[in-house]
Design a protein around this motif. Structure first.
Motif, short mmCIF file in Angstrom:
data_model
loop_
_atom_site.label_atom_id
_atom_site.label_comp_id
_atom_site.label_asym_id
_atom_site.label_seq_id
_atom_site.Cartn_x
_atom_site.Cartn_y
_atom_site.Cartn_z
N LEU A 159 8.65 -18.46 -48.31
CA LEU A 159 8.45 -17.48 -49.39
C LEU A 159 8.68 -16.03 -48.95
O LEU A 159 8.69 -15.13 -49.78
N GLU A 160 8.76 -15.84 -47.64
CA GLU A 160 8.84 -14.52 -47.03
C GLU A 160 7.59 -13.70 -47.31
O GLU A 160 7.61 -12.47 -47.35
N ARG A 161 6.48 -14.38 -47.52
CA ARG A 161 5.16 -13.77 -47.70
C ARG A 161 4.14 -14.90 -47.63
O ARG A 161 4.50 -16.07 -47.63
N THR A 162 2.88 -14.54 -47.55
CA THR A 162 1.82 -15.54 -47.60
C THR A 162 1.11 -15.45 -48.95
O THR A 162 1.25 -14.47 -49.67
N TRP A 163 0.41 -16.53 -49.27
CA TRP A 163 -0.30 -16.56 -50.55
C TRP A 163 -1.33 -15.45 -50.63
O TRP A 163 -1.98 -15.11 -49.63
N THR A 164 -1.48 -14.91 -51.82
CA THR A 164 -2.50 -13.89 -52.08
C THR A 164 -3.85 -14.58 -52.27
O THR A 164 -3.93 -15.80 -52.48
N VAL A 165 -4.91 -13.79 -52.26
CA VAL A 165 -6.25 -14.34 -52.49
C VAL A 165 -6.33 -14.99 -53.88
O VAL A 165 -6.86 -16.10 -53.99
N PRO A 166 -5.81 -14.37 -54.94
CA PRO A 166 -5.84 -15.07 -56.24
C PRO A 166 -5.08 -16.40 -56.22
O PRO A 166 -5.52 -17.38 -56.84
N GLU A 167 -3.96 -16.47 -55.51
CA GLU A 167 -3.23 -17.74 -55.41
C GLU A 167 -4.06 -18.78 -54.67
O GLU A 167 -4.09 -19.96 -55.06
N LEU A 168 -4.73 -18.36 -53.62
CA LEU A 168 -5.61 -19.27 -52.89
C LEU A 168 -6.74 -19.77 -53.80
O LEU A 168 -7.08 -20.96 -53.78
N ALA A 169 -7.30 -18.87 -54.59
CA ALA A 169 -8.39 -19.25 -55.50
C ALA A 169 -7.91 -20.28 -56.54
O ALA A 169 -8.64 -21.23 -56.86
N VAL A 170 -6.70 -20.10 -57.03
CA VAL A 170 -6.15 -21.07 -57.99
C VAL A 170 -5.95 -22.43 -57.31
O VAL A 170 -6.24 -23.48 -57.90
N GLY A 171 -5.47 -22.42 -56.08
CA GLY A 171 -5.33 -23.67 -55.35
C GLY A 171 -6.66 -24.39 -55.21
O GLY A 171 -6.76 -25.60 -55.41
N PHE A 172 -7.71 -23.63 -54.89
CA PHE A 172 -9.05 -24.20 -54.76
C PHE A 172 -9.53 -24.78 -56.09
O PHE A 172 -9.99 -25.92 -56.14
N THR A 173 -9.39 -24.02 -57.17
CA THR A 173 -9.90 -24.50 -58.46
C THR A 173 -9.12 -25.72 -58.93
O THR A 173 -9.68 -26.62 -59.56
N ASN A 174 -7.84 -25.78 -58.61
CA ASN A 174 -7.04 -26.95 -58.97
C ASN A 174 -7.57 -28.19 -58.25
O ASN A 174 -7.75 -29.25 -58.87
N ASP A 175 -7.83 -28.06 -56.95
CA ASP A 175 -8.34 -29.20 -56.20
C ASP A 175 -9.76 -29.56 -56.64
O ASP A 175 -10.11 -30.74 -56.73
N ALA A 176 -10.59 -28.56 -56.92
CA ALA A 176 -11.96 -28.82 -57.37
C ALA A 176 -11.96 -29.57 -58.71
O ALA A 176 -12.75 -30.50 -58.92
N ALA A 177 -11.06 -29.19 -59.60
CA ALA A 177 -10.96 -29.89 -60.89
C ALA A 177 -10.52 -31.34 -60.67
O ALA A 177 -11.03 -32.25 -61.35
N TYR A 178 -9.63 -31.56 -59.74
CA TYR A 178 -9.17 -32.91 -59.45
C TYR A 178 -10.32 -33.76 -58.90
O TYR A 178 -10.40 -34.96 -59.17
N VAL A 179 -11.22 -33.14 -58.14
CA VAL A 179 -12.40 -33.85 -57.66
C VAL A 179 -13.19 -34.38 -58.86
O VAL A 179 -13.68 -35.52 -58.84
N GLY A 180 -13.30 -33.58 -59.91
CA GLY A 180 -13.99 -34.04 -61.12
C GLY A 180 -13.36 -35.30 -61.69
O GLY A 180 -14.06 -36.25 -62.07
N ARG A 181 -12.05 -35.32 -61.75
CA ARG A 181 -11.35 -36.51 -62.25
C ARG A 181 -11.57 -37.70 -61.33
O ARG A 181 -11.73 -38.83 -61.78
N LEU A 182 -11.56 -37.45 -60.03
CA LEU A 182 -11.77 -38.53 -59.08
C LEU A 182 -13.19 -39.10 -59.18
O LEU A 182 -13.39 -40.31 -59.03
N VAL A 183 -14.16 -38.24 -59.44
CA VAL A 183 -15.54 -38.72 -59.64
C VAL A 183 -15.59 -39.62 -60.87
O VAL A 183 -16.21 -40.69 -60.86
N LEU A 184 -14.93 -39.19 -61.94
CA LEU A 184 -14.86 -40.04 -63.14
C LEU A 184 -14.19 -41.37 -62.82
O LEU A 184 -14.63 -42.43 -63.27
N ALA A 185 -13.14 -41.33 -62.02
CA ALA A 185 -12.44 -42.56 -61.64
C ALA A 185 -13.36 -43.45 -60.79
O ALA A 185 -13.37 -44.67 -60.95
#
Length: 121
Positions: free
Chosen positions: A34-60
């Motif tokens: 990317l010729e740059r590293t992820w910003t803090v907001p991008e990192l936060a979105v990555g975290f929330t995406n994975d955390a939401a997936y944990v919710g689906r996995l718990v349901l599963a």
């Protein structure tokens, strides 16, 4: 000092160091691609995406959501990944996560112990 009072800081410090080593590898790759590293907001979105997936996995895991994967393995992976995100975000935001965790758990435990003593539970 018991485990709650110490907050498991030694284990968390090691986990924190490992998380930051892995993040440094991601940053090398991001810089190359990317010729740059992820910003803090991008990192936060990555975290929330994975955390939401944990919710689906718990349901599963409870058999109320159908997912085509090894739910137990994926849940272990995503929970560990969420912990990794927490360490990474804490580092980027200047939070000493092992210290914050130890302090927070000690405060919560003390409050619970007071409540239990007061209520006779």
């Amino acid at each position: 000092m018991n485990d709650v009072q110490s907050g498991g800081k030694a284990g968390l410090a090691e986990a924190n160091a490992t998380a930051l080593e892995v993040r440094a590898l991601y940053e090398r790759l991001e810089q190359r691609l990317l010729e740059r590293t992820w910003t803090v907001p991008e990192l936060a979105v990555g975290f929330t995406n994975d955390a939401a997936y944990v919710g689906r996995l718990v349901l599963a895991a409870e058999r109320t959501w159908d997912i085509d994967c090894d739910v137990d393995a994926e849940l272990r992976h995503k929970l560990a990944e969420c912990l990794w995100w927490v360490f990474v975000l804490a580092d980027k935001l200047g939070v000493d996560m092992p210290e914050a965790y130890g302090t927070t758990m000690a405060k919560i435990a003390a409050g619970l112990e007071r409540t239990i003593t007061q209520t006779g539970a």
